[in-house]
Enzyme design. Structure first.
Site, short mmCIF file in Angstrom:
data_model
loop_
_atom_site.label_atom_id
_atom_site.label_comp_id
_atom_site.label_asym_id
_atom_site.label_seq_id
_atom_site.Cartn_x
_atom_site.Cartn_y
_atom_site.Cartn_z
N ASP A 119 44.81 45.57 46.10
CA ASP A 119 43.66 45.01 47.23
C ASP A 119 44.18 43.52 47.48
O ASP A 119 43.71 42.90 48.42
CB ASP A 119 42.29 44.76 46.50
N HIS A 151 44.74 44.57 36.51
CA HIS A 151 44.34 46.00 36.74
C HIS A 151 44.33 46.66 35.44
O HIS A 151 44.86 46.43 34.56
CB HIS A 151 45.18 46.68 37.54
N1 COA Z 1 41.50 36.89 37.15
C1 COA Z 1 41.34 35.98 36.04
N2 COA Z 1 41.86 36.27 34.62
C2 COA Z 1 41.79 37.79 34.63
C3 COA Z 1 41.77 38.92 35.62
C4 COA Z 1 41.74 38.04 36.99
N3 COA Z 1 41.53 38.76 38.11
N4 COA Z 1 42.08 39.90 35.33
C5 COA Z 1 42.49 39.70 33.95
N5 COA Z 1 42.11 38.46 33.66
C6 COA Z 1 42.31 38.25 32.09
C7 COA Z 1 41.11 38.52 31.37
O1 COA Z 1 40.07 37.54 31.38
C8 COA Z 1 41.50 38.50 30.15
O2 COA Z 1 41.89 37.13 29.62
P1 COA Z 1 41.55 37.00 28.30
O3 COA Z 1 42.60 37.65 27.34
O4 COA Z 1 41.98 35.37 28.26
O5 COA Z 1 40.12 37.10 27.60
C9 COA Z 1 43.18 39.03 30.44
O6 COA Z 1 43.16 38.73 31.57
C10 COA Z 1 43.17 40.60 30.14
O7 COA Z 1 42.69 41.23 31.03
P2 COA Z 1 42.41 42.77 30.76
O8 COA Z 1 41.39 42.65 29.69
O9 COA Z 1 43.59 43.46 30.57
O10 COA Z 1 41.71 43.10 32.30
P3 COA Z 1 40.49 44.17 32.17
O11 COA Z 1 41.48 45.65 32.32
O12 COA Z 1 39.24 44.21 31.49
O13 COA Z 1 40.02 44.01 33.87
C11 COA Z 1 40.02 44.17 36.07
C12 COA Z 1 40.81 44.82 34.80
C13 COA Z 1 40.62 44.98 37.30
C14 COA Z 1 38.58 44.52 36.09
C15 COA Z 1 40.31 42.59 36.36
O14 COA Z 1 41.59 42.39 36.28
C16 COA Z 1 39.58 41.90 37.38
O15 COA Z 1 38.26 41.98 37.62
N6 COA Z 1 40.35 41.86 38.61
C17 COA Z 1 39.90 41.29 39.68
C18 COA Z 1 38.94 42.43 40.74
C19 COA Z 1 40.07 43.33 41.40
O16 COA Z 1 40.81 42.69 42.00
N7 COA Z 1 39.86 44.70 41.30
C20 COA Z 1 40.41 45.35 41.79
C21 COA Z 1 41.01 46.51 41.14
S1 COA Z 1 42.10 47.50 41.79
#
Ligand code: COA
Length: 386
Positions: free
Chosen positions: A323, A268
């Site tokens: 979710d 998140h």
């Molecule tokens: N699966 C795999 N890796 C994940 C991840 C996931 N769901 N969420 C974050 N990461 C990884 C990123 O790739 C990043 O890795 P790195 O440092 O090696 O490059 C690291 O964790 C840090 O992530 P971060 O940049 O803090 O996440 P974000 O703020 O850019 O993304 C989301 C947030 C929600 C977009 C992302 O977590 C995601 O796509 N989640 C899945 C979709 C989802 O469930 N959405 C509903 C949200 S309520």
């Protein structure tokens, strides 16, 4: 300020008293009350009152508000006729946006929506409209569920709570057992509000033009429909089905992470610990499993995957979000996957309306600026010269 921030990340777009989120400590509050306490002790009706009005209601205030919600559960036959004309293959969110947008035509009102002083005509109008829209959201979603199956919609009952009546109408007149009704009620509480997100912002922008509430909520529904906002719980179900059984979780995860794929329901932008709403949903899933005497295989697979993610993703601050467990719970309640986001919309309507009211109480139309990156001024060339 001239720096461009893609997605307005980190740019405060409003001053709000509705909800607060501390992503490092995993805290979410509505009007200062912890989400956990509200999910366990409040009801959707009471939480909606709290969000809209700012304070928890007294018993009498709640009884009046709940009575109003029950009174406005039905929709005019014209709205049903519009729904009948829609293709059953359409997504429920498309139906919902169409039906909500149509409410403005069938329930017209020309009261100005800008609140100038507490208790003025506009505030009474905003309250009245909020009650009507909130009451009808569950009706529309439930009606469509039966209509797309070729059945006549079930008449709303006024002797049931908001959540119980929704499930009753949704499942063709089968009254839910008390535990299922309570779980749905808590799911609505947990999804009701979440600070300023894309759909809430859309509601605020539309509201800031002093547009009528049917436009405000229709805009928010359209924004929630996108896969980057609502809808991740649908992917969680597909993902868990693909994994198949708990023993497969670790190998499946390693493969996905090796190819840098996203694990749905994990991570998140705001929460860097486990989302407090996910904790609550997981607890309710366990309660349901205990009551039934068996946990569903998909829930056990989810637990195994979460454990596997502990080692790989948790060190990056990536934990289950709302979710991750909500879809599993809905599935256990017999709700089809493509209706998950509609249920999210029912709940979030309380938050959208609260932000609409806050917006029109101290309104300034949204008119941000831009960083122009296009051509310098140039001469028009006729088509033959290009
Ligand atoms: N699966 C795999 N890796 C994940 C991840 C996931 N769901 N969420 C974050 N990461 C990884 C990123 O790739 C990043 O890795 P790195 O440092 O090696 O490059 C690291 O964790 C840090 O992530 P971060 O940049 O803090 O996440 P974000 O703020 O850019 O993304 C989301 C947030 C929600 C977009 C992302 O977590 C995601 O796509 N989640 C899945 C979709 C989802 O469930 N959405 C509903 C949200 S309520």
């Amino acid at each position: 300020m001239t720096d461009y921030q893609p997605g307005l990340e980190g740019v405060p777009a409003t001053k709000s008293t509705i909800s607060y989120l501390d992503g490092k400590r995993g805290i979410l509050t509505y009007r200062g009350y912890r989400i956990v306490d509200l999910a366990e002790h409040s009801s959707f009706e009471e939480t909606a009152y709290l969000l809209l009005d700012g304070e928890l209601p007294t018993a009498e205030q709640l009884s009046v508000f709940d009575g109003q919600l029950r009174e406005h559960r039905t929709v005019k036959y014209n709205v049903r006729d519009i729904m009948r004309a829609l293709p059953v293959t359409g997504h429920p969110m498309e139906m919902l946006q169409t039906a909500v947008a149509s409410l403005g035509m069938f329930y017209p009102n020309n009261v100005p929506v800008q609140i100038r002083s507490p208790g003025d005509e506009s505030e009474r109008y905003v309250h009245g409209q909020s009650v009507r829209i909130l009451a009808r959201m569950a009706t529309l979603v439930a009606m469509w569920q039966q209509m797309r199956l070729g059945n006549d919609p079930v008449r709303a009952r006024t002797d049931l709570s908001y959540a119980a009546n929704f499930l009753y109408m949704f499942s063709n007149g089968i009254e839910p057992d008390p535990l299922t009704a309570r779980i749905m009620d808590a799911c609505l509480v947990l999804h009701a509000e979440h600070t300023i997100n894309a759909s809430t912002f859309a509601a605020m922008v539309t509201g800031s033009t002093l547009a009528m509430p049917s436009y405000v909520i229709a805009a928010a529904i359209g924004t929630l429909a996108g896969p980057l906002h609502g809808g991740a719980n649908e992917h969680v179900i597909q993902m868990l089905e693909e994994i198949g059984k708990p023993e497969n979780a670790r190998a499946w995860l390693d493969k996905k992470l090796a190819t840098k794929e996203v694990i749905w329901g994990m991570g998140h932008r705001e929460y860097k610990v486990k989302d407090p709403r996910a904790i609550q949903l997981q607890k309710m899933m366990m309660e349901l499993a205990a009551a039934r005497g068996t946990a569903s295989p998909i829930f056990e697979t989810a637990i195994a995957l979460e454990e596997a993610c502990e080692e790989t993703l948790a060190p990056k601050g990536v934990y289950p979000n709302i979710d991750y467990y909500s879809g599993i719970l809905y599935r256990e309640m017999g709700i089809p996957t493509d209706q998950f986001t509609s249920i999210f919309a029912i709940a979030r309507t309380a938050g959208w309306l609260a932000h609409w009211r806050e917006q029109v109480s101290e309104n300034r139309i949204f008119r941000p600026t831009q960083v122009y990156a296009g051509e310098e001024m140039r001469e028009y060339q006729s088509i033959g010269e290009r």
